[in-house]
Each structure stands twice: as structure tokens, then as C-alpha cells.
Design a protein around this motif. Structure first.
Motif, PDB file in Angstrom:
ATOM      1  N   UNK A   1       0.848  -1.169   0.000  1.00  0.00           N
ATOM      2  CA  UNK A   1       0.000   0.000   0.000  1.00  0.00           C
ATOM      3  C   UNK A   1       0.894   1.232   0.000  1.00  0.00           C
ATOM      4  N   UNK A   2       0.502   2.236  -0.779  1.00  0.00           N
ATOM      5  CA  UNK A   2       1.259   3.487  -0.831  1.00  0.00           C
ATOM      6  C   UNK A   2       0.490   4.558  -0.064  1.00  0.00           C
ATOM      7  N   UNK A   3       1.209   5.286   0.775  1.00  0.00           N
ATOM      8  CA  UNK A   3       0.617   6.329   1.610  1.00  0.00           C
ATOM      9  C   UNK A   3       1.251   7.664   1.244  1.00  0.00           C
ATOM     10  N   UNK A   4       0.425   8.647   0.903  1.00  0.00           N
ATOM     11  CA  UNK A   4       0.912  10.006   0.676  1.00  0.00           C
ATOM     12  C   UNK A   4       1.036  10.680   2.035  1.00  0.00           C
ATOM     13  N   UNK A   5       2.175  11.338   2.264  1.00  0.00           N
ATOM     14  CA  UNK A   5       2.450  11.961   3.563  1.00  0.00           C
ATOM     15  C   UNK A   5       2.908  13.394   3.358  1.00  0.00           C
ATOM     16  N   UNK A   6       2.422  14.284   4.214  1.00  0.00           N
ATOM     17  CA  UNK A   6       2.918  15.667   4.316  1.00  0.00           C
ATOM     18  C   UNK A   6       3.682  15.717   5.627  1.00  0.00           C
ATOM     19  N   UNK A   7       5.009  15.769   5.547  1.00  0.00           N
ATOM     20  CA  UNK A   7       5.864  15.732   6.733  1.00  0.00           C
ATOM     21  C   UNK A   7       6.154  17.133   7.242  1.00  0.00           C
ATOM     22  N   UNK A   8       6.111  17.286   8.560  1.00  0.00           N
ATOM     23  CA  UNK A   8       6.427  18.561   9.217  1.00  0.00           C
ATOM     24  C   UNK A   8       7.530  18.283  10.235  1.00  0.00           C
ATOM     25  N   UNK A   9       8.801  18.476   9.841  1.00  0.00           N
ATOM     26  CA  UNK A   9       9.906  18.190  10.763  1.00  0.00           C
ATOM     27  C   UNK A   9      10.037  19.245  11.862  1.00  0.00           C
ATOM     28  N   UNK A  10      10.885  18.939  12.825  1.00  0.00           N
ATOM     29  CA  UNK A  10      11.183  19.823  13.965  1.00  0.00           C
ATOM     30  C   UNK A  10       9.945  20.172  14.788  1.00  0.00           C
ATOM     31  N   UNK A  11       9.051  19.212  14.934  1.00  0.00           N
ATOM     32  CA  UNK A  11       7.872  19.401  15.773  1.00  0.00           C
ATOM     33  C   UNK A  11       8.187  18.946  17.193  1.00  0.00           C
ATOM     34  N   UNK A  12       7.277  19.202  18.112  1.00  0.00           N
ATOM     35  CA  UNK A  12       7.500  18.808  19.505  1.00  0.00           C
ATOM     36  C   UNK A  12       7.509  17.298  19.687  1.00  0.00           C
ATOM     37  N   UNK A  13       6.675  16.597  18.927  1.00  0.00           N
ATOM     38  CA  UNK A  13       6.562  15.143  19.044  1.00  0.00           C
ATOM     39  C   UNK A  13       6.272  14.569  17.667  1.00  0.00           C
ATOM     40  N   UNK A  14       6.523  13.286  17.510  1.00  0.00           N
ATOM     41  CA  UNK A  14       6.211  12.620  16.253  1.00  0.00           C
ATOM     42  C   UNK A  14       4.817  12.022  16.384  1.00  0.00           C
ATOM     43  N   UNK A  15       3.907  12.497  15.518  1.00  0.00           N
ATOM     44  CA  UNK A  15       2.517  12.026  15.562  1.00  0.00           C
ATOM     45  C   UNK A  15       1.794  12.432  14.290  1.00  0.00           C
ATOM     46  N   UNK A  16       0.785  11.645  13.949  1.00  0.00           N
ATOM     47  CA  UNK A  16      -0.094  11.979  12.827  1.00  0.00           C
ATOM     48  C   UNK A  16      -1.167  12.911  13.364  1.00  0.00           C
ATOM     49  N   UNK A  17      -1.423  13.997  12.640  1.00  0.00           N
ATOM     50  CA  UNK A  17      -2.374  14.992  13.152  1.00  0.00           C
ATOM     51  C   UNK A  17      -3.566  15.216  12.231  1.00  0.00           C
ATOM     52  N   UNK A  18      -3.663  14.486  11.148  1.00  0.00           N
ATOM     53  CA  UNK A  18      -4.818  14.644  10.275  1.00  0.00           C
ATOM     54  C   UNK A  18      -4.463  14.394   8.830  1.00  0.00           C
ATOM     55  N   UNK A  19      -5.369  14.838   7.968  1.00  0.00           N
ATOM     56  CA  UNK A  19      -5.176  14.698   6.528  1.00  0.00           C
ATOM     57  C   UNK A  19      -5.204  16.089   5.921  1.00  0.00           C
ATOM     58  N   UNK A  20      -4.241  16.386   5.053  1.00  0.00           N
ATOM     59  CA  UNK A  20      -4.149  17.688   4.400  1.00  0.00           C
ATOM     60  C   UNK A  20      -3.952  17.459   2.911  1.00  0.00           C
ATOM     61  N   UNK A  21      -4.862  17.965   2.097  1.00  0.00           N
ATOM     62  CA  UNK A  21      -4.783  17.829   0.639  1.00  0.00           C
ATOM     63  C   UNK A  21      -4.570  16.378   0.212  1.00  0.00           C
ATOM     64  N   UNK A  22      -5.282  15.450   0.843  1.00  0.00           N
ATOM     65  CA  UNK A  22      -5.211  14.047   0.483  1.00  0.00           C
ATOM     66  C   UNK A  22      -4.006  13.297   1.005  1.00  0.00           C
ATOM     67  N   UNK A  23      -3.214  13.928   1.850  1.00  0.00           N
ATOM     68  CA  UNK A  23      -2.019  13.282   2.405  1.00  0.00           C
ATOM     69  C   UNK A  23      -2.104  13.255   3.933  1.00  0.00           C
ATOM     70  N   UNK A  24      -1.612  12.178   4.516  1.00  0.00           N
ATOM     71  CA  UNK A  24      -1.533  12.070   5.967  1.00  0.00           C
ATOM     72  C   UNK A  24      -0.515  13.086   6.462  1.00  0.00           C
ATOM     73  N   UNK A  25      -0.921  13.991   7.341  1.00  0.00           N
ATOM     74  CA  UNK A  25      -0.013  15.012   7.880  1.00  0.00           C
ATOM     75  C   UNK A  25       0.624  14.456   9.142  1.00  0.00           C
ATOM     76  N   UNK A  26       1.962  14.365   9.118  1.00  0.00           N
ATOM     77  CA  UNK A  26       2.693  13.801  10.250  1.00  0.00           C
ATOM     78  C   UNK A  26       3.719  14.814  10.735  1.00  0.00           C
ATOM     79  N   UNK A  27       3.609  15.168  12.003  1.00  0.00           N
ATOM     80  CA  UNK A  27       4.613  16.017  12.635  1.00  0.00           C
ATOM     81  C   UNK A  27       5.745  15.108  13.103  1.00  0.00           C
ATOM     82  N   UNK A  28       6.994  15.528  12.852  1.00  0.00           N
ATOM     83  CA  UNK A  28       8.155  14.696  13.172  1.00  0.00           C
ATOM     84  C   UNK A  28       9.084  15.483  14.088  1.00  0.00           C
TER      85      UNK A  28
END
Length: 92
Positions: A1-28
């Protein structure tokens, strides 16, 4: 399975926070330096999907925020586990 991800580095914690423009938004929490955030992202997705770390691979987007990640495993199970991992709390 292929997952589209919008990565946000330098966040406080690593966690998925929702979906943005069809991609899983993950703070890293890791910085985008020498692949640290990509490794942290793949590790987080493996844990969230309940698969071995070797079952998660970065397919496209190693240097940008938009990434395609391949996750081995039953697609319905992987999708359900990733959806359950989304943190609907603060800062989505």
C-alpha cells in the motif's frame, strides 16, 4: 500500500495529526538533516501500522515535505491502523 504523507519536521513530538490535501499530515520531532526526519517518519509509520520497520520504505520525496511511503501489509488493516493513529488533539 502506498501512503501520501505531508511531513512537518522539527515538531515537539512525532505524531499523525490529520489529513491535508489528500495526504496524511505527520509532525516529526527529528530535524530534516541527513535523513533523520525520514528515518523517524518511517519508524513512526511502521509502529502505527503494526508492521516491521523493514516493511516501510520511502518511495518518493526524500528531500521535500510531500512523500510517498510504501507500507507492506494488508491494505485494509494498514489503512485502519494509520487512521486510528491520527491524534485529534492539540495543533492539528
Amino acid at each position: 500500500m502506498t501512503v501520501a504523507v505531508k511531513a512537518v519536521p522539527r515538531s515537539r513530538a512525532t505524531r499523525a495529526v490529520g489529513v491535508q490535501d489528500g495526504a496524511l499530515r505527520v509532525q516529526i520531532a527529528a530535524p530534516p538533516h541527513q535523513g533523520q526526519s525520514n528515518a523517524a517518519l518511517c519508524g513512526y509509520l511502521a509502529d502505527a501500522a503494526g508492521v516491521r520497520p523493514s516493511a516501510v520504505r520511502l518511495r518518493r520525496g526524500s528531500s521535500g515535505p510531500r512523500k510517498l511511503i510504501e507500507v507492506d501489509g494488508p491494505p485494509s488493516e494498514v489503512a485502519a491502523r494509520l487512521a486510528a493513529a491520527i491524534d485529534v488533539g492539540e495543533g492539528a
